[in-house]
Design a protein around this motif. Sequence first.
Motif, short mmCIF file in Angstrom:
data_model
loop_
_atom_site.label_atom_id
_atom_site.label_comp_id
_atom_site.label_asym_id
_atom_site.label_seq_id
_atom_site.Cartn_x
_atom_site.Cartn_y
_atom_site.Cartn_z
N PRO A 1 0.81 -1.22 0.00
CA PRO A 1 0.00 0.00 0.00
C PRO A 1 0.84 1.27 0.00
O PRO A 1 0.36 2.33 -0.35
CB PRO A 1 -0.83 -0.12 1.29
CG PRO A 1 -0.14 -1.13 2.12
CD PRO A 1 0.57 -2.04 1.19
N PHE A 2 2.10 1.15 0.36
CA PHE A 2 2.95 2.34 0.43
C PHE A 2 3.67 2.61 -0.89
O PHE A 2 4.25 3.67 -1.07
CB PHE A 2 3.97 2.15 1.57
CG PHE A 2 4.81 3.36 1.85
CD1 PHE A 2 4.22 4.57 2.21
CD2 PHE A 2 6.19 3.31 1.77
CE1 PHE A 2 4.97 5.69 2.47
CE2 PHE A 2 6.96 4.43 2.03
CZ PHE A 2 6.35 5.62 2.38
N HIS A 3 3.58 1.66 -1.84
CA HIS A 3 4.48 1.79 -3.00
C HIS A 3 4.30 3.07 -3.81
O HIS A 3 5.28 3.58 -4.32
CB HIS A 3 4.42 0.53 -3.89
CG HIS A 3 3.33 0.53 -4.91
ND1 HIS A 3 2.13 -0.10 -4.72
CD2 HIS A 3 3.26 1.11 -6.14
CE1 HIS A 3 1.36 0.09 -5.76
NE2 HIS A 3 2.00 0.81 -6.64
N PRO A 4 3.06 3.65 -3.94
CA PRO A 4 3.00 4.86 -4.76
C PRO A 4 3.80 6.02 -4.19
O PRO A 4 4.16 6.94 -4.91
CB PRO A 4 1.51 5.19 -4.79
CG PRO A 4 0.81 3.94 -4.41
CD PRO A 4 1.74 3.23 -3.48
N ARG A 5 4.07 6.00 -2.89
CA ARG A 5 4.77 7.12 -2.29
C ARG A 5 6.20 6.75 -1.91
O ARG A 5 6.94 7.59 -1.41
CB ARG A 5 4.04 7.57 -1.02
CG ARG A 5 2.59 7.89 -1.23
CD ARG A 5 1.90 8.20 0.08
NE ARG A 5 2.27 9.50 0.60
CZ ARG A 5 1.99 9.91 1.83
NH1 ARG A 5 1.38 9.10 2.67
NH2 ARG A 5 2.33 11.11 2.22
N CYS A 6 6.55 5.49 -2.12
CA CYS A 6 7.82 5.00 -1.58
C CYS A 6 8.98 5.45 -2.45
O CYS A 6 8.96 5.29 -3.67
CB CYS A 6 7.78 3.47 -1.51
SG CYS A 6 9.27 2.78 -0.82
N PRO A 7 9.99 6.04 -1.85
CA PRO A 7 11.14 6.47 -2.64
C PRO A 7 12.02 5.30 -3.10
O PRO A 7 12.85 5.48 -3.98
CB PRO A 7 11.91 7.38 -1.68
CG PRO A 7 11.49 6.95 -0.31
CD PRO A 7 10.12 6.40 -0.43
N GLU A 8 11.83 4.13 -2.50
CA GLU A 8 12.74 3.03 -2.83
C GLU A 8 12.04 1.88 -3.52
O GLU A 8 12.53 0.76 -3.52
CB GLU A 8 13.39 2.51 -1.52
CG GLU A 8 14.24 3.54 -0.84
CD GLU A 8 14.55 3.15 0.59
OE1 GLU A 8 14.77 1.96 0.83
OE2 GLU A 8 14.54 4.05 1.46
N ARG A 9 10.89 2.14 -4.10
CA ARG A 9 10.11 1.02 -4.61
C ARG A 9 10.84 0.32 -5.77
O ARG A 9 11.58 0.94 -6.53
CB ARG A 9 8.73 1.48 -5.07
CG ARG A 9 8.77 2.42 -6.25
CD ARG A 9 7.38 2.69 -6.79
NE ARG A 9 7.45 3.79 -7.74
CZ ARG A 9 7.30 5.04 -7.42
NH1 ARG A 9 7.03 5.38 -6.17
NH2 ARG A 9 7.41 6.01 -8.33
N ILE A 10 10.59 -0.97 -5.82
CA ILE A 10 11.11 -1.74 -6.94
C ILE A 10 9.92 -2.35 -7.66
O ILE A 10 8.77 -2.15 -7.25
CB ILE A 10 12.10 -2.83 -6.48
CG1 ILE A 10 11.49 -3.63 -5.33
CG2 ILE A 10 13.43 -2.23 -6.10
CD1 ILE A 10 12.31 -4.80 -4.89
N GLU A 11 10.22 -3.08 -8.68
CA GLU A 11 9.14 -3.51 -9.57
C GLU A 11 8.12 -4.41 -8.86
O GLU A 11 6.93 -4.28 -9.06
CB GLU A 11 9.80 -4.22 -10.76
CG GLU A 11 8.88 -4.83 -11.75
CD GLU A 11 8.94 -6.33 -11.66
OE1 GLU A 11 8.05 -6.95 -12.24
OE2 GLU A 11 9.86 -6.87 -11.00
N ILE A 12 8.59 -5.26 -7.95
CA ILE A 12 7.68 -6.21 -7.30
C ILE A 12 6.66 -5.53 -6.39
O ILE A 12 5.56 -6.04 -6.17
CB ILE A 12 8.51 -7.25 -6.50
CG1 ILE A 12 7.59 -8.37 -6.01
CG2 ILE A 12 9.24 -6.59 -5.34
CD1 ILE A 12 8.34 -9.48 -5.32
N CYS A 13 6.99 -4.34 -5.89
CA CYS A 13 6.16 -3.67 -4.89
C CYS A 13 4.75 -3.40 -5.39
O CYS A 13 3.79 -3.39 -4.63
CB CYS A 13 6.79 -2.35 -4.47
SG CYS A 13 8.40 -2.57 -3.73
N ALA A 14 4.61 -3.12 -6.70
CA ALA A 14 3.29 -2.80 -7.22
C ALA A 14 2.45 -4.06 -7.40
O ALA A 14 1.24 -3.98 -7.54
CB ALA A 14 3.44 -2.08 -8.56
#
Lengths: 296, 333, 322
Positions: free
Chosen positions: C286-299
């Motif tokens: 749920p945090f991935h849209p705002r996460c500065p460190e997101r990677i592909e799997i997060c979405a």
Amino acid sequence: MTGRLLRDHLSLTGLVIIILIFAVTMAAPVLAPHDPLPVELSERLRSADDQYPLGTDPLGRCLYSRLLYGGRITLQYSLSVLAIILLIGIPTGLLAGYLGGMVDGLLMRVADVVLAFPNLILALVVTGFLGPGLINVMIALAVVSWVQYARVVRGMVLSLKQKEFVLAARSAGTGPLGIIWHHLVPNVLPPVVVMATLNLGGLVLSIATLSFLGLGAQPPVPEWGAMINEARNYMVSTPMLMLLPGTAIALTVLGFNLLGDGLRDVLDPQGFTRPRQQSAGSSKPSPRLFSRRGSQ
Amino acid sequence: MDNVHKQVLEVKNLSANFYTSRGLIRAADNINFNVGQSECLAIIGESGAGKSVTALSLLRLVPHPGRIEEGEINLEGRDLLQLNPKEMRRVRGEDLALVFQDSLSTFNPVRTIGSHICETITAHRKLSSAEARDMARCKLAEMGLPAERSFRSFPFQLSGGMRQRAALAMAMSLHPRVLIADEATTSLDVTLQAQILHYLKKHLQECCMSLLFITHDLAAAAAVADRVAVMYAGRIVESGPVREVFRQPLHPYTSALLRSHPSFCPGRLEPINGSPPDLADLSPGCAFSPRCLKGREICRNKVPSLQELWPEQQAACHFHQARKNDLREAAVT
Amino acid sequence: MTFLRGERLAKSYIISRGWWQKEEIQAVHDVSLDLDLDIEAGKNVGLVGESGSGKSTLVRLLSRLERPSRGCLHYRGKEISTLPEKQLTSFRRQVQIIFQDAAASLNPRHPAEKILAEPLRNYFPAFSRKERRDKIDQVLQQVGLSPEDRKRYPHEFSGGQQRRLAIARAVIVNPFLVICDEATSGLDVSLQGQLLNLFLDLGEKFGVHYLLVSHDLPAVRYLCQRVVVMYAGRIVEDLPANRLDASLHPYTRALLKSEPRLEGSFSPQFLPGEPPDSSAYPAGCPFHPRCPERIEICAREQPFLKEISARHRAACHLAGKQ
């Protein structure tokens, strides 16, 4: 609290009027010089003198005594109707508000139906159905008026139920009955008392109206509305017959309304349920300064 | 810190009193401060310290039964207290703008955010409505809001943080010289507060705006302000550059305040005992003396005046000389 | 034995929009939380999150003021999430709540005495009138009020005193756990400091443990040994307070960086966007849209709360991988 009520001139006036009317009518057996019922045709339509302080009516009965006894009946029946209304309305509202769901839905739909008709018309229909008589008028008025109380109480309970002190009471181990009795009722009552006081004037008027229309008090029972009705034919020749009960009704209604307005200010639910807060964040220009203005 | 700030707002001997049934309340008593260009002055203090009254006095909006008694409010050389009501109306919004804590009540619930901002703009500037709309959208975007969507939203449709930013956009739509933020970030979550503080700081530099940041949140004041003024019971008791005031407070109230806050006090907190004084019933001496650990005879009888102890740092305490010596010794050892 | 344990607790509310449209709002998602409350795991626990993160709902579930839609609640090893109110007496006494708005949590028509007597009467029916009175006087003093305040009504107290009264009502029944729902938020600094110290003192004196629900990190750090961070209805990180600087979840780190400080120049980490709407959480983390460190799997994939080290759990795909 009572101090504040007494300091307000208007509500004090209302209180004095009500107390006077109650005292005088309740003391009718002592104060009245005559029996209000027996017909004495030889004495008809006398003007005021030592024997008859306000004269007599077309059937020779003492107008003063009839006024006193009439007030008794009007007040007695208004108060009884109010009691019935409160006894039905408050518990219904409490239950509907507290339980919610089906109970709430059912009770409130019934209330909607009742509210869909104008009060007096519905009362007329009910008395018409039950037949004339003071008891029936009482029932009719109770049937149509409990609804407002149930609605108001339900609304208040719905908002009180969300208040944290109710949750806190649950956490303190208090059961549903205890919550209703100790936490909801004391907070619901003051506004209801105000409403009831304001409503009493209206009830006096309704009973008088129905009696005037011949549905309430039946002759020879003295009742203010019925007395006005009986005096209709003598409106021009002996206007006092109509003016005196009319004034009595008006004074009573005025008294209750003044008192009710005063009570509203004193029991102001805002003042109690929202005491002054001193939390830091809400210091829009320093609420403490303003609370001081009010609390003189 | 930049010491060559051009002074934008100078407040001299400002006093505002409230005439209540309980007597005279000196809500703001002999307030002196100035704010330079692109500078942020934080006024900190507890509730009832007179922060909000001071803010409202600047706009001449002190509510009844309050009144500004005396003083001077110089905004770029003009004394606001000498202006007529019409001129004052122009000043509000155009030169001095105010943002409140509760952005929900800032906006009329039945009108869109956009129409509020456009109204503010067209009231002061001769612009066509299309130009005003463009300007409003531009301002919303500057605050990091989705311009088109928030322009058309009603206040309740925005989250608290977005609404507060929209309120800021509205306040800044006319490029005021001084923005007064009265507890503007107080009820927000930390990340949103950080966002808003960030925007505020950015605008100070970019728009040559000055900020008067009124708060009871010491940490927020420490983060955003260049200088602070600490208020207690209607008076400024200490003022100076933010670092110096927070590191070596000169007034016992300031240091007690810092010892009450977990961010500034490493060990067990030593909160100030008691509660703020009743402004209608102040003792004749230093208002803090009843709660002050160092309170002496003189404190109870004589009001201390604000004196400059270090360059730019002032405090109103009878024992500042002793305090200064203590600090100096501590610095030596 | 664990004092209180929530297992995959979930709560959703149905909100009707118009006559036919119904919308489901997931306030709390699959939250598993052990409140051991021993010295090792930390006596006091802080529950941190921003508004809308579901922490207030979680509190109402943990205190059984509301029933969970799914999941179990174990109190000293006994499942209580569906028990009727009558069998909850011991639980109710052991778990007390202090609400954020103290003024609203005190019945405006009851004097202090009656407010304090209510829980005593319910939980200690054997007390005589005299014992009750003594206990009330004693607790009033312990929270910094005086026995003379017994007859006063809530509106006659100042804001700080109202809070003390609410605290008195919670501790008067010797609870094991006191849940403080934003009990120190929005207060003046000195009052907040006074209350925090009062919590500490009462904790020592009565052996009370706290679950401090707050968005105020400094207060949590001051009082608590363990911090649980919530975001969008889930626990994203659960770690000892003294290891906050070694937090792994990007949201926790953003929270820490957002905290205004005096030292160093303040440059808050910028979280783009807004907290998610509880009726429509983004897929994946749920945090991935705002996460500065997101990677592909997060979405795509929802990260589960996993054990990183002893007493440190985090729900992030990146946690433990660097």
